[in-house]
Scaffold this motif. Structure first.
Motif, mmCIF file in Angstrom:
data_model
loop_
_atom_site.group_PDB
_atom_site.id
_atom_site.type_symbol
_atom_site.label_atom_id
_atom_site.label_comp_id
_atom_site.label_asym_id
_atom_site.label_seq_id
_atom_site.Cartn_x
_atom_site.Cartn_y
_atom_site.Cartn_z
ATOM 1 N N ALA A 1 37.477 27.515 56.157
ATOM 2 C CA ALA A 1 36.937 28.891 56.755
ATOM 3 C C ALA A 1 38.183 28.955 57.987
ATOM 4 O O ALA A 1 38.578 30.325 58.129
ATOM 5 C CB ALA A 1 35.698 28.571 57.343
ATOM 6 N N VAL A 2 38.601 28.123 58.926
ATOM 7 C CA VAL A 2 39.327 28.330 59.805
ATOM 8 C C VAL A 2 41.017 28.751 59.346
ATOM 9 O O VAL A 2 41.188 29.810 59.793
ATOM 10 C CB VAL A 2 39.741 26.930 60.639
ATOM 11 C CG1 VAL A 2 40.834 27.205 61.455
ATOM 12 C CG2 VAL A 2 38.295 26.605 61.354
ATOM 13 N N VAL A 3 41.190 28.275 58.232
ATOM 14 C CA VAL A 3 42.478 28.515 57.510
ATOM 15 C C VAL A 3 42.469 29.973 57.189
ATOM 16 O O VAL A 3 43.409 30.889 57.502
ATOM 17 C CB VAL A 3 42.987 27.463 56.551
ATOM 18 C CG1 VAL A 3 44.134 28.231 55.595
ATOM 19 C CG2 VAL A 3 43.272 25.906 57.076
ATOM 20 N N LEU A 4 41.365 30.445 56.330
ATOM 21 C CA LEU A 4 41.224 31.485 56.041
ATOM 22 C C LEU A 4 41.254 32.709 56.991
ATOM 23 O O LEU A 4 41.802 34.132 56.863
ATOM 24 C CB LEU A 4 39.961 31.910 55.224
ATOM 25 C CG LEU A 4 40.204 31.120 53.685
ATOM 26 C CD1 LEU A 4 38.842 31.181 53.000
ATOM 27 C CD2 LEU A 4 41.223 31.819 52.876
ATOM 28 N N ALA A 5 40.645 32.386 58.040
ATOM 29 C CA ALA A 5 40.404 33.233 59.154
ATOM 30 C C ALA A 5 41.764 33.388 59.923
ATOM 31 O O ALA A 5 42.059 34.446 60.095
ATOM 32 C CB ALA A 5 39.220 32.710 60.214
ATOM 33 N N LEU B 1 34.642 22.694 54.001
ATOM 34 C CA LEU B 1 34.678 24.016 54.155
ATOM 35 C C LEU B 1 34.588 24.648 55.363
ATOM 36 O O LEU B 1 35.461 25.661 55.666
ATOM 37 C CB LEU B 1 32.952 24.350 53.742
ATOM 38 C CG LEU B 1 32.736 25.756 53.445
ATOM 39 C CD1 LEU B 1 33.396 26.153 52.002
ATOM 40 C CD2 LEU B 1 31.276 25.990 53.275
ATOM 41 N N ASP B 2 34.534 23.711 56.510
ATOM 42 C CA ASP B 2 34.879 24.483 57.850
ATOM 43 C C ASP B 2 36.351 24.574 58.041
ATOM 44 O O ASP B 2 36.760 25.550 58.446
ATOM 45 C CB ASP B 2 34.550 23.313 58.983
ATOM 46 C CG ASP B 2 32.901 23.037 59.248
ATOM 47 O OD1 ASP B 2 32.202 24.197 58.630
ATOM 48 O OD2 ASP B 2 32.740 22.435 59.639
ATOM 49 N N ALA B 3 37.238 23.484 57.557
ATOM 50 C CA ALA B 3 38.714 23.826 57.397
ATOM 51 C C ALA B 3 39.094 24.928 56.968
ATOM 52 O O ALA B 3 40.120 25.805 57.199
ATOM 53 C CB ALA B 3 39.294 22.375 57.057
#
Length: 150
Positions: free
Chosen positions: A101-105, A97-99
């Motif tokens: 979130a970073v990609v989406l940001a 989920l962290d990965a």
């Protein structure tokens, strides 16, 4: 999201199909992502612009993704002009989920820099101009929050 190193071992989608699935998600997010938040450490919330056709597209992807990545929990909530997609994981998959979130940001920021408005408002095009209208609905047109993150 073309680098698939973040895909966990527990994903049962055949390796040769993974890049195609990621491309489907990429297209959906690049075309429709308007808002991204992190209400809790194991929970992402996305607002996707669009009506029934976007909702059908999201539900189709969610159904297929749930079949191969059972660690994701998806909740789709349709609205008039937005489809809200909540994505949750269990603690062992927090890094996934962290990965994501970073990609989406990064995707959201890139889309913003290309001049697209992030959140719809009721202002006319004349008022909105270059994406900086005077209403409070779009006070911060690129809104990515990290509530619940430490």
């Amino acid at each position: 999201m073309s680098d698939l190193a973040w895909v966990p071992q527990s994903c049962t989608l055949p390796t040769e199909e993974r890049s195609l699935r990621v491309a489907e998600w990429d297209a959906l997010f690049s075309e429709h992502l308007r808002f991204l938040s992190r209400p809790q450490p194991l929970h992402l919330r996305l607002d996707l612009a669009g009506g029934p056709s976007v909702e059908d597209r999201v539900r189709n992807l969610v159904e297929r993704e749930s079949g191969c990545c059972s660690f994701f929990t998806f909740t789709t909530t349709p609205g008039e002009d937005l489809v809200q997609l909540d994505i949750s994981v269990d603690e062992p998959h927090a890094a996934v989920l962290d990965a994501l979130a970073v990609v989406l940001a990064v995707l959201a920021a890139g889309t913003w820099w290309l001049g697209r408005r992030r959140r719809p408002c009721s202002c006319s095009q004349e008022t909105a101009g270059e994406g900086a209208c005077g209403c409070q609905a779009s006070k911060n047109p690129l809104e990515i929050t990290g509530k619940g993150r430490r």
